[in-house]
Design a protein around this motif. Structure first.
Motif, PDB file in Angstrom:
ATOM      1  N   VAL A  60      41.224  26.885  -9.596  1.00  0.00           N
ATOM      2  CA  VAL A  60      41.272  27.818  -8.471  1.00  0.00           C
ATOM      3  C   VAL A  60      42.604  27.604  -7.774  1.00  0.00           C
ATOM      4  N   CYS A  61      43.324  28.683  -7.556  1.00  0.00           N
ATOM      5  CA  CYS A  61      44.665  28.582  -6.975  1.00  0.00           C
ATOM      6  C   CYS A  61      44.830  29.612  -5.860  1.00  0.00           C
ATOM      7  N   ASN A  62      45.453  29.168  -4.794  1.00  0.00           N
ATOM      8  CA  ASN A  62      45.726  30.007  -3.642  1.00  0.00           C
ATOM      9  C   ASN A  62      47.235  29.921  -3.382  1.00  0.00           C
ATOM     10  N   PRO A  63      48.048  30.576  -4.243  1.00  0.00           N
ATOM     11  CA  PRO A  63      49.503  30.476  -4.077  1.00  0.00           C
ATOM     12  C   PRO A  63      49.969  31.233  -2.830  1.00  0.00           C
ATOM     13  N   PRO A  64      51.207  30.986  -2.411  1.00  0.00           N
ATOM     14  CA  PRO A  64      51.733  31.729  -1.257  1.00  0.00           C
ATOM     15  C   PRO A  64      51.632  33.237  -1.491  1.00  0.00           C
ATOM     16  N   TYR A  65      51.366  33.960  -0.413  1.00  0.00           N
ATOM     17  CA  TYR A  65      51.180  35.409  -0.504  1.00  0.00           C
ATOM     18  C   TYR A  65      52.473  36.184  -0.253  1.00  0.00           C
ATOM     19  N   GLY A  66      53.400  35.579   0.465  1.00  0.00           N
ATOM     20  CA  GLY A  66      54.600  36.293   0.848  1.00  0.00           C
ATOM     21  C   GLY A  66      54.462  37.007   2.171  1.00  0.00           C
ATOM     22  N   GLU A  67      53.366  36.715   2.901  1.00  0.00           N
ATOM     23  CA  GLU A  67      53.134  37.381   4.181  1.00  0.00           C
ATOM     24  C   GLU A  67      54.239  37.099   5.200  1.00  0.00           C
ATOM     25  N   ARG A  68      54.829  35.914   5.133  1.00  0.00           N
ATOM     26  CA  ARG A  68      55.867  35.557   6.104  1.00  0.00           C
ATOM     27  C   ARG A  68      57.256  35.918   5.604  1.00  0.00           C
ATOM     28  N   LEU A  69      57.337  36.455   4.384  1.00  0.00           N
ATOM     29  CA  LEU A  69      58.612  36.877   3.822  1.00  0.00           C
ATOM     30  C   LEU A  69      58.760  38.379   4.000  1.00  0.00           C
ATOM     31  N   SER A  70      59.994  38.835   4.166  1.00  0.00           N
ATOM     32  CA  SER A  70      60.198  40.273   4.258  1.00  0.00           C
ATOM     33  C   SER A  70      60.077  40.916   2.873  1.00  0.00           C
ATOM     34  N   ASP A  71      60.201  40.110   1.809  1.00  0.00           N
ATOM     35  CA  ASP A  71      60.139  40.623   0.446  1.00  0.00           C
ATOM     36  C   ASP A  71      59.204  39.768  -0.396  1.00  0.00           C
ATOM     37  N   PRO A  72      57.924  40.180  -0.550  1.00  0.00           N
ATOM     38  CA  PRO A  72      56.993  39.399  -1.363  1.00  0.00           C
ATOM     39  C   PRO A  72      57.467  39.209  -2.805  1.00  0.00           C
ATOM     40  N   ASP A  73      58.331  40.099  -3.310  1.00  0.00           N
ATOM     41  CA  ASP A  73      58.852  39.932  -4.671  1.00  0.00           C
ATOM     42  C   ASP A  73      59.709  38.679  -4.808  1.00  0.00           C
ATOM     43  N   ALA A  74      60.095  38.078  -3.685  1.00  0.00           N
ATOM     44  CA  ALA A  74      60.830  36.809  -3.745  1.00  0.00           C
ATOM     45  C   ALA A  74      59.954  35.715  -4.359  1.00  0.00           C
ATOM     46  N   LEU A  75      58.637  35.948  -4.386  1.00  0.00           N
ATOM     47  CA  LEU A  75      57.706  34.977  -4.981  1.00  0.00           C
ATOM     48  C   LEU A  75      57.549  35.167  -6.482  1.00  0.00           C
ATOM     49  N   ARG A  76      58.171  36.181  -7.056  1.00  0.00           N
ATOM     50  CA  ARG A  76      58.027  36.466  -8.478  1.00  0.00           C
ATOM     51  C   ARG A  76      58.299  35.244  -9.356  1.00  0.00           C
ATOM     52  N   PRO A  77      59.359  34.457  -9.126  1.00  0.00           N
ATOM     53  CA  PRO A  77      59.581  33.269  -9.978  1.00  0.00           C
ATOM     54  C   PRO A  77      58.438  32.251  -9.891  1.00  0.00           C
ATOM     55  N   LEU A  78      57.852  32.083  -8.717  1.00  0.00           N
ATOM     56  CA  LEU A  78      56.730  31.157  -8.565  1.00  0.00           C
ATOM     57  C   LEU A  78      55.519  31.645  -9.361  1.00  0.00           C
ATOM     58  N   TYR A  79      55.215  32.932  -9.267  1.00  0.00           N
ATOM     59  CA  TYR A  79      54.077  33.492  -9.984  1.00  0.00           C
ATOM     60  C   TYR A  79      54.320  33.465 -11.497  1.00  0.00           C
ATOM     61  N   ASP A  80      55.564  33.680 -11.923  1.00  0.00           N
ATOM     62  CA  ASP A  80      55.911  33.572 -13.336  1.00  0.00           C
ATOM     63  C   ASP A  80      55.680  32.134 -13.816  1.00  0.00           C
ATOM     64  N   GLN A  81      56.100  31.167 -13.026  1.00  0.00           N
ATOM     65  CA  GLN A  81      55.893  29.757 -13.362  1.00  0.00           C
ATOM     66  C   GLN A  81      54.407  29.416 -13.403  1.00  0.00           C
ATOM     67  N   LEU A  82      53.629  29.938 -12.456  1.00  0.00           N
ATOM     68  CA  LEU A  82      52.180  29.724 -12.443  1.00  0.00           C
ATOM     69  C   LEU A  82      51.567  30.247 -13.742  1.00  0.00           C
ATOM     70  N   GLY A  83      51.965  31.429 -14.174  1.00  0.00           N
ATOM     71  CA  GLY A  83      51.461  31.987 -15.427  1.00  0.00           C
ATOM     72  C   GLY A  83      51.796  31.103 -16.614  1.00  0.00           C
ATOM     73  N   SER A  84      52.988  30.567 -16.639  1.00  0.00           N
ATOM     74  CA  SER A  84      53.388  29.675 -17.734  1.00  0.00           C
ATOM     75  C   SER A  84      52.544  28.405 -17.749  1.00  0.00           C
ATOM     76  N   VAL A  85      52.318  27.811 -16.585  1.00  0.00           N
ATOM     77  CA  VAL A  85      51.485  26.605 -16.493  1.00  0.00           C
ATOM     78  C   VAL A  85      50.070  26.917 -16.960  1.00  0.00           C
ATOM     79  N   LEU A  86      49.516  28.038 -16.533  1.00  0.00           N
ATOM     80  CA  LEU A  86      48.162  28.404 -16.944  1.00  0.00           C
ATOM     81  C   LEU A  86      48.076  28.566 -18.456  1.00  0.00           C
ATOM     82  N   LYS A  87      49.003  29.316 -19.039  1.00  0.00           N
ATOM     83  CA  LYS A  87      48.960  29.611 -20.471  1.00  0.00           C
ATOM     84  C   LYS A  87      49.150  28.363 -21.331  1.00  0.00           C
ATOM     85  N   HIS A  88      50.048  27.492 -20.921  1.00  0.00           N
ATOM     86  CA  HIS A  88      50.427  26.371 -21.777  1.00  0.00           C
ATOM     87  C   HIS A  88      49.660  25.085 -21.512  1.00  0.00           C
TER      88      HIS A  88
END
Length: 138
Positions: A60-88
């Motif tokens: 179960v994971c509750n990663p940052p949402y980006g609510e305090r960022l003006s651009d939630p897409d700035a979290l894209r690298p973190l979510y990409d890394q999360l996907g890699s950790v999950l898959k591998h």
């Protein structure tokens, strides 16, 4: 924060976060709830997260949402890394990700089994589940 529970008996519950203050707060909360003897907390960066030994379980994971960022897409690298950790590192597991509705869930690179809208306080969120098959593509 990443939290997971493995299937062997007795159930192992491990929680981790890169921020030592968050880990200390979680430990205090577990003590107040009377479950500190059943949970292990670790200061650990996402790149170092490994599945506990034993049978597959639930992550179960509750990663940052980006609510305090003006651009939630700035979290894209973190979510990409999360996907890699999950898959591998968690083949055979089931993952549940709680993310703000603007968070870049697609960057995880996995198709969710389910997606449920909900709220975390005033924040509109989504709870997505993923089956992590051993044959998941890299």
């Amino acid at each position: 924060a990443v939290h997971w529970a493995a299937a062997p008996t007795p159930t192992v519950i491990v929680g981790s976060d890169v921020d030592a203050r968050v880990v200390a707060m979680a430990q205090r909360n577990a003590e107040r709830a009377g479950v500190a003897d059943r949970v292990r907390f670790e200061v650990r960066d996402l790149v170092d997260v490994e599945a506990p030994a034993g049978e597959p379980g639930v992550l179960v994971c509750n990663p940052p949402y980006g609510e305090r960022l003006s651009d939630p897409d700035a979290l894209r690298p973190l979510y990409d890394q999360l996907g890699s950790v999950l898959k591998h590192r968690f083949p055979g597991w089931t993952a549940w990700i709680l993310a703000g509705e603007e968070a870049p869930l697609r960057a995880i690179g996995l198709k969710p089994d389910t997606r449920e809208p909900l709220r975390n306080g005033p924040i509109r969120c989504e709870l997505a589940s993923y089956s992590l098959w051993a044959s998941s593509p890299a």
